[in-house]
Design a protein around this motif. Sequence first.
Motif, mmCIF file in Angstrom:
data_model
loop_
_atom_site.group_PDB
_atom_site.id
_atom_site.type_symbol
_atom_site.label_atom_id
_atom_site.label_comp_id
_atom_site.label_asym_id
_atom_site.label_seq_id
_atom_site.Cartn_x
_atom_site.Cartn_y
_atom_site.Cartn_z
ATOM 1 N N ALA A 1 -9.812 -14.388 -0.088
ATOM 2 C CA ALA A 1 -9.055 -13.986 0.585
ATOM 3 C C ALA A 1 -8.243 -13.053 -0.349
ATOM 4 C CB ALA A 1 -7.962 -14.681 1.435
ATOM 5 N N LYS A 2 -7.760 -13.617 -1.699
ATOM 6 C CA LYS A 2 -6.666 -13.051 -2.569
ATOM 7 C C LYS A 2 -7.776 -11.732 -3.259
ATOM 8 C CE LYS A 2 -5.735 -16.913 -3.836
ATOM 9 N NZ LYS A 2 -5.395 -18.114 -4.700
ATOM 10 N N ILE A 3 -8.740 -12.043 -3.557
ATOM 11 C CA ILE A 3 -9.437 -10.818 -3.730
ATOM 12 C C ILE A 3 -9.682 -9.636 -3.091
ATOM 13 C CG2 ILE A 3 -11.626 -10.110 -4.909
ATOM 14 C CD1 ILE A 3 -11.938 -12.877 -6.068
ATOM 15 N N VAL B 1 -8.260 -12.537 9.893
ATOM 16 C CA VAL B 1 -8.003 -13.317 8.668
ATOM 17 C C VAL B 1 -8.122 -14.629 9.025
ATOM 18 C CG1 VAL B 1 -6.126 -13.748 7.101
ATOM 19 C CG2 VAL B 1 -6.186 -11.381 7.904
ATOM 20 N N ILE C 1 -7.718 -4.498 -1.220
ATOM 21 C CA ILE C 1 -7.224 -3.423 -0.217
ATOM 22 C C ILE C 1 -5.978 -2.819 -0.664
ATOM 23 C CG2 ILE C 1 -6.079 -3.924 2.301
ATOM 24 C CD1 ILE C 1 -7.860 -6.108 2.967
ATOM 25 N N ILE C 2 -5.151 -3.660 -1.502
ATOM 26 C CA ILE C 2 -3.869 -2.956 -1.899
ATOM 27 C C ILE C 2 -4.349 -1.706 -2.801
ATOM 28 C CG2 ILE C 2 -1.921 -3.276 -3.456
ATOM 29 C CD1 ILE C 2 -1.778 -6.143 -2.364
ATOM 30 N N LEU C 3 -5.357 -2.207 -3.787
ATOM 31 C CA LEU C 3 -5.624 -1.021 -4.842
ATOM 32 C C LEU C 3 -6.531 0.150 -3.937
ATOM 33 C CD1 LEU C 3 -6.801 -3.277 -7.897
ATOM 34 C CD2 LEU C 3 -4.621 -1.948 -7.380
ATOM 35 N N LEU D 1 -1.123 -17.764 2.238
ATOM 36 C CA LEU D 1 -2.702 -18.261 2.187
ATOM 37 C C LEU D 1 -2.660 -19.637 1.994
ATOM 38 C CD1 LEU D 1 -4.251 -15.413 0.261
ATOM 39 C CD2 LEU D 1 -4.515 -15.840 2.618
ATOM 40 N N GLY E 1 -6.014 1.034 -0.835
ATOM 41 C CA GLY E 1 -5.000 1.678 -0.022
ATOM 42 C C GLY E 1 -4.103 2.728 -0.970
ATOM 43 N N ALA E 2 -3.554 1.992 -1.963
ATOM 44 C CA ALA E 2 -2.574 2.670 -2.811
ATOM 45 C C ALA E 2 -3.447 3.974 -3.398
ATOM 46 C CB ALA E 2 -2.007 1.671 -4.006
ATOM 47 N N THR F 1 -5.852 -8.338 13.729
ATOM 48 C CA THR F 1 -5.841 -8.534 12.337
ATOM 49 C C THR F 1 -5.771 -9.993 11.941
ATOM 50 O OG1 THR F 1 -5.032 -6.299 12.113
ATOM 51 C CG2 THR F 1 -5.291 -7.276 9.984
ATOM 52 N N ILE G 1 -0.919 -11.869 -7.860
ATOM 53 C CA ILE G 1 -1.894 -12.520 -6.775
ATOM 54 C C ILE G 1 -2.854 -12.991 -7.772
ATOM 55 C CG2 ILE G 1 -3.541 -12.059 -5.089
ATOM 56 C CD1 ILE G 1 -1.462 -9.649 -4.074
ATOM 57 N N SER H 1 -3.947 6.461 -0.447
ATOM 58 C CA SER H 1 -2.322 7.304 -0.384
ATOM 59 C C SER H 1 -1.843 8.246 -1.326
ATOM 60 C CB SER H 1 -1.209 6.295 0.112
ATOM 61 O OG SER H 1 -1.019 5.368 -0.725
ATOM 62 N N THR H 2 -2.304 7.857 -2.466
ATOM 63 C CA THR H 2 -1.851 8.606 -3.642
ATOM 64 C C THR H 2 -2.652 10.036 -3.620
ATOM 65 O OG1 THR H 2 -1.778 6.809 -4.864
ATOM 66 C CG2 THR H 2 -1.644 8.962 -6.068
ATOM 67 N N VAL I 1 -0.110 -6.947 -7.647
ATOM 68 C CA VAL I 1 -1.735 -7.343 -7.751
ATOM 69 C C VAL I 1 -2.074 -8.217 -8.742
ATOM 70 C CG1 VAL I 1 -3.775 -6.337 -8.493
ATOM 71 C CG2 VAL I 1 -2.603 -5.253 -6.616
ATOM 72 N N ILE J 1 0.758 -1.209 0.221
ATOM 73 C CA ILE J 1 0.020 -0.133 -0.040
ATOM 74 C C ILE J 1 0.824 1.402 0.008
ATOM 75 C CG2 ILE J 1 -1.747 1.306 1.285
ATOM 76 C CD1 ILE J 1 -2.690 -1.509 2.102
ATOM 77 N N ILE J 2 1.349 1.765 -1.037
ATOM 78 C CA ILE J 2 2.155 2.716 -1.303
ATOM 79 C C ILE J 2 1.575 3.699 -2.376
ATOM 80 C CG2 ILE J 2 4.521 1.619 -0.738
ATOM 81 C CD1 ILE J 2 4.512 1.004 -3.716
ATOM 82 N N PRO J 3 1.935 5.051 -2.268
ATOM 83 C CA PRO J 3 1.299 6.243 -3.092
ATOM 84 C C PRO J 3 1.786 5.883 -4.674
ATOM 85 C CG PRO J 3 3.185 7.161 -1.690
ATOM 86 C CD PRO J 3 2.857 5.517 -1.097
ATOM 87 N N LEU J 4 0.985 5.977 -5.551
ATOM 88 C CA LEU J 4 1.170 5.640 -6.886
ATOM 89 C C LEU J 4 1.770 6.859 -7.547
ATOM 90 C CD1 LEU J 4 -2.034 3.862 -7.862
ATOM 91 C CD2 LEU J 4 0.189 2.828 -7.355
ATOM 92 N N MET K 1 -4.330 5.387 6.179
ATOM 93 C CA MET K 1 -5.205 4.532 6.758
ATOM 94 C C MET K 1 -4.381 4.051 8.147
ATOM 95 S SD MET K 1 -6.826 2.308 4.062
ATOM 96 C CE MET K 1 -5.518 1.140 3.388
ATOM 97 N N ALA L 1 -7.214 -9.063 -0.721
ATOM 98 C CA ALA L 1 -5.857 -8.506 -0.535
ATOM 99 C C ALA L 1 -5.716 -7.628 -1.825
ATOM 100 C CB ALA L 1 -4.940 -9.603 -0.700
ATOM 101 N N ILE L 2 -6.357 -8.045 -3.039
ATOM 102 C CA ILE L 2 -6.301 -7.195 -4.116
ATOM 103 C C ILE L 2 -6.795 -5.895 -3.891
ATOM 104 C CG2 ILE L 2 -6.850 -6.913 -6.616
ATOM 105 C CD1 ILE L 2 -6.300 -9.943 -7.157
#
Lengths: 199, 244, 215
Positions: B223-225, B9, B230-232, C184, B234-235, B5, A139, B238-239, A136, A120-123, B244, B227-228
């Motif tokens: 769980a992978k979906i 999970v 959350i990452i997107l 996982l 979150g990214a 957390t 995954i 933060s942009t 991503v 989770i990093i800024p793009l 968070m 995670a995807i």
Amino acid sequence: MSRDPGIWTAALLTIVVWSYLFKQNILFQAVEHLFVGIAAAHAMTVAFTNLRDTCLGPALMGDWAMTVPLLGGLLLYARFLPKISHLSRIPLAFVMGTAAAVVIRGSLGPSFIQQVAGTIIPLTSPDNVILVVGTVTTIAYFLFGRKSRSGMMDHAARLGRYIMMAAFGAAYGNTVMMRMSLLIPRIRLVFGDWLGLLP
Amino acid sequence: MQQLTQICVLFSMLFAGIIYTRSYSRTGTMPIRRLPGLDSLDEAIGRATEMGRPIHFTTGTGGLVADTFAAFAVLEYVAKKTAQYGCTLIISNAQPLIHPITENIVRASYYAQGKPQSFKPGNIRYHSDSMQAYVSGVWGIMEREKVAANIMMGYFFAESLLLSEGGVRSGAFQVAGTASTPQLPFFVAACDRTLIGEELFAAGAYLTEDPVRIGALMAQDAAKIAAIAIILTGALASTVGLTM
Amino acid sequence: MKLTLASFLTLIAGVTVLADHFVVVPFINKTASTFIQWSVMLSAFSTALGGANILAVHTKRMSGKSANRGLSALLLGSMVTWLVIGLKLGMESQVYKFIWDNVYGSLSSTLFALNAFFVASAAYRSFRIRGIDTVILLVTACTVMLGRTGLGEAIYPGMPQVADWLMRVPNTAGMRGITIGGALGAISVSARVILGLERGYGGSERGMGVSGYDL
């Protein structure tokens, strides 16, 4: 040329092992069997010494906590007695449970949550974009359901496979020099310490 | 917070696994896509049977870790198939604790196929826990017994390249599978087929069609979906300056 | 799910060691560390099972008409001799150290060093172009390989930086994705082991009952 029997032994064994690169031969096979014999005996010697100091000794001194692994260890050998061979599963089952829990402990935090959080990093830079997209899509490659891996996810998964191949290529290239360097001490032993051809 | 957390999970996955298992048991529709890497196991077994030569199986030097647990499911499948087709299965072990477990699995598989007389404990071999001694022992087996297929599933260290190159030299068809990221490049380079990372963990569900394993695999997908997502999310957050 | 003594032990051991990770309760923490210590000891006990297997396999081979009888005799001879030396004279003795350094040590290092040849032969075979996958593998591997040597810098001065970037960005992304998926899978299979839902070797008896393993 060296007069040290240790150097002679090590150098001759080194040459026999190298001979495997040309063809399997009787000398290599002899060394293979010698090696397995010594390694297995060493493992048993170390295990016995450790058990004597940490388990057998304390158990004989009355430490009840050590009588449990002692009995469990003896049960492992029950497999040699057909009538009670099934009892050997008891210690195995116990170790399996412990090992599985240790795996979960290690995987939940460092390998899953922290890896997700770390992505989770800024793009704000091309590198960050590639890192996030690469992670991503990789995954996505591991989605196994027919439904979950359809449409856009399938395209993402294909990109993920390419990212993985790039990662494997980079990792492979990165270790080549290190693996090559493993040869240097062996060459030094044969041509330097043994034959005296190297300064 | 982190512990919480982790608990969330773990329990979410267990809960999702139960739901997916029940759903699969009710519908009976196989929800897993085709996995070519796992199909190649049948290719390996078929090749060995046709050639009348043995199959070699090993779990590496990794000990009792998750990859080895997953490899046991593959071993069970391979053992049942070899029992069914009358093909010889040789197993090499580096960890003494893995040895009785693999023996149990193979014995049970031969019994399950109604071929207890074909089970030969002598084909399950221990070579010591020294990586190099184990490698030399495996090389010896592959050359002397002329194995037609070499299946390497589990957790591997630096023996990965040594084992797979030994297999190449003896002309074996090779299928490998591990989640050990440092060793994957070597397997990908040297083997005919490689199960990458989680593909090894999907093997049990895919090969046995066991409802519990299939349900668990679908929970992993969920769980992978997540995670995807959350990452997107979150990214992107933060942009634009949201933390968070 | 059928509860047996074996599956009950797996469950107790697994849940206790797992609980130790999440809660600070002295009894649980102490029990979990004792369980882990016992498991290590049980693993040590299992070493003799390996030795027994070697003994059984090679004694049988020696008693038969196998062409490898001599090799089996060598293996058993070295194992027994080395075991006697180790247990009787100790691992600190001169003779043990001599063999350890010059035989075991030399064989280990030389065998491991064969990686140097294999890393080249595997690369040669896999890098024959078979599709887009191998093109990517080949290009990244060669770039990083060259970037790590003076030759790469002579061809293109920025090669080391490109190699570093490949390791820092695509490599991290790919390996991280694999790690997340693998974690996982690991959690899932381990949870099934603890709950006795994995077949064949742990708690559940499916497939094992026929060989009389029910407890």
